[in-house]
Design an enzyme around this catalytic site. Structure first.
Site, PDB file in Angstrom:
ATOM      1  N   ARG A 237      36.087 -35.352  40.867  1.00  0.00           N
ATOM      2  CA  ARG A 237      35.754 -36.420  41.807  1.00  0.00           C
ATOM      3  C   ARG A 237      34.640 -35.905  42.705  1.00  0.00           C
ATOM      4  O   ARG A 237      34.635 -34.737  43.113  1.00  0.00           O
ATOM      5  CB  ARG A 237      36.971 -36.832  42.659  1.00  0.00           C
ATOM      6  N   GLU A 265      30.286 -42.695  44.513  1.00  0.00           N
ATOM      7  CA  GLU A 265      30.370 -42.702  43.051  1.00  0.00           C
ATOM      8  C   GLU A 265      29.020 -43.000  42.411  1.00  0.00           C
ATOM      9  O   GLU A 265      28.649 -42.384  41.417  1.00  0.00           O
ATOM     10  CB  GLU A 265      31.414 -43.718  42.588  1.00  0.00           C
ATOM     11  N   HIS A 284      29.762 -41.323  35.039  1.00  0.00           N
ATOM     12  CA  HIS A 284      31.220 -41.196  34.923  1.00  0.00           C
ATOM     13  C   HIS A 284      31.658 -41.562  33.500  1.00  0.00           C
ATOM     14  O   HIS A 284      32.570 -42.370  33.296  1.00  0.00           O
ATOM     15  CB  HIS A 284      31.915 -42.078  35.955  1.00  0.00           C
TER      16      HIS A 284
END
Length: 326
Positions: A237, A265, A284
């Site tokens: 993360r 993100e 991701h």
């Protein structure tokens, strides 16, 4: 689960396999557990197959599901939907985290080997020059022989990366406060403290879950202690790493970074890392995608079959372990 998750993970072949081992409630999948249809379905459910986008299974939902005794999750973390009410009911929980760990570990191995050979930079230079340099003058810093790789956290993914690195001539160090030196030796790695991991390793791969205790764990002092030209890989993360400190080190050309996750993100469009040649940012994508979703469904099917036969889950999630899980 969400309708998108159901369409992705539970293809017709997987649904057919589930129907052979259980009475599957009529589709579409439930993405709102407060509707009259949801209450009607839940009234007869013994086992719930969940996925991305599952609403919380709180006390109100459980009252509508008096027979519910087990939850099988077709993704990794269950924190978003398995509530205290589930544990208090004694509901058994399984997760496909082990299946999702496989592609993340494969991505990590690929990036370790590619960055060790400096493939991306050298390919970019080759495309620009259209000529080959003198390969006999390749710097000694290029290559993967006796390279030192550090694994931050012996999570499911971290352990899988260790396994994948085993056939290679690479020295592996591990930091995990819950793993003893003897346990690390059994894994075939050397256990070290966190500062030593960053100071000694040519590559550090981050696999620790994001918890209150790990937010910002990889801070400026650790990043600044990395050897010149070292690589930081993060598939965990983004918030585990101090994004500003990492940006400063990468922009200065001190280290390189492979980031499948960032904080936030998606970085702002004008963030300097986007155009930095020392950083590779991927969207991701390391986790299960495309045909890898079938692995999640297969694990969920196997767990459901085991549970129905009374054998119990092979991949149970324990309440007492939640403090250490993503």
């Amino acid at each position: 689960m969400s309708q998108d998750a159901a369409a992705a993970v539970l293809d017709p072949q997987s649904l057919g396999a589930f129907r052979r081992v259980c009475d599957l409630a009529p589709l579409p999948a439930l993405d709102d557990l407060s509707t009259p249809r949801a209450r009607s379905v839940l009234a007869d459910v013994d086992l719930l197959i969940t996925g991305w986008g599952c609403p919380p299974l709180d006390a109100q939902v459980l009252r509508a599901a008096p027979r519910l005794r087990a939850v099988v999750h077709t993704a990794g973390s269950v924190r978003g939907h398995v509530t205290d009410a589930c544990w208090e009911r004694g509901i058994e929980v399984s997760s496909a985290a082990a299946a999702n760990a496989v592609p993340v570990a494969e991505y990590t191995l690929g990036m370790i080997l590619l960055t060790g050979k400096r493939v991306l930079e050298r390919a970019r230079e080759f495309r620009a020059s259209r000529t080959r340099d003198n390969w006999l003058r390749t710097p000694r810093s290029v290559g993967n022989y006796r390279r030192t790789v550090g694994i931050l956290s012996a999570s499911l993914i971290g352990r899988r990366v260790v396994e994948l690195l085993r056939p290679h001539d690479i020295d592996v160090l591990l930091h995990d406060p819950y793993v003893s030196a003897a346990d690390a030796a059994a894994l075939g790695v050397e256990r070290v403290e966190l500062p030593e991991l960053f100071a000694r390793c040519d590559t550090v791969s981050v696999h620790t879950p994001l918890l209150p205790s790990t937010r910002g764990l990889v801070g400026r002092s650790l990043i600044d202690s990395m050897p010149a030209g070292a690589v930081l890989i993060n598939t965990s993360r983004g918030a585990v790493v101090d994004q500003d400190a990492l940006t400063d080190a990468v922009l200065a050309g001190r280290i390189r970074a492979v980031l499948d996750v960032t904080d936030p993100e998606v970085l702002p469009a004008d963030h300097p890392l986007w155009d930095c040649e020392n950083a590779l940012i991927t969207p991701h994508l390391a986790g299960s995608e495309g045909n890898e979703w079938r692995r999640l469904a297969d694990l969920a099917l196997a767990e459901s079959t085991r549970w129905a036969s009374g054998a119990g889950f092979l991949h149970p999630v324990r309440r007492e372990r939640l403090a250490f899980l993503a």
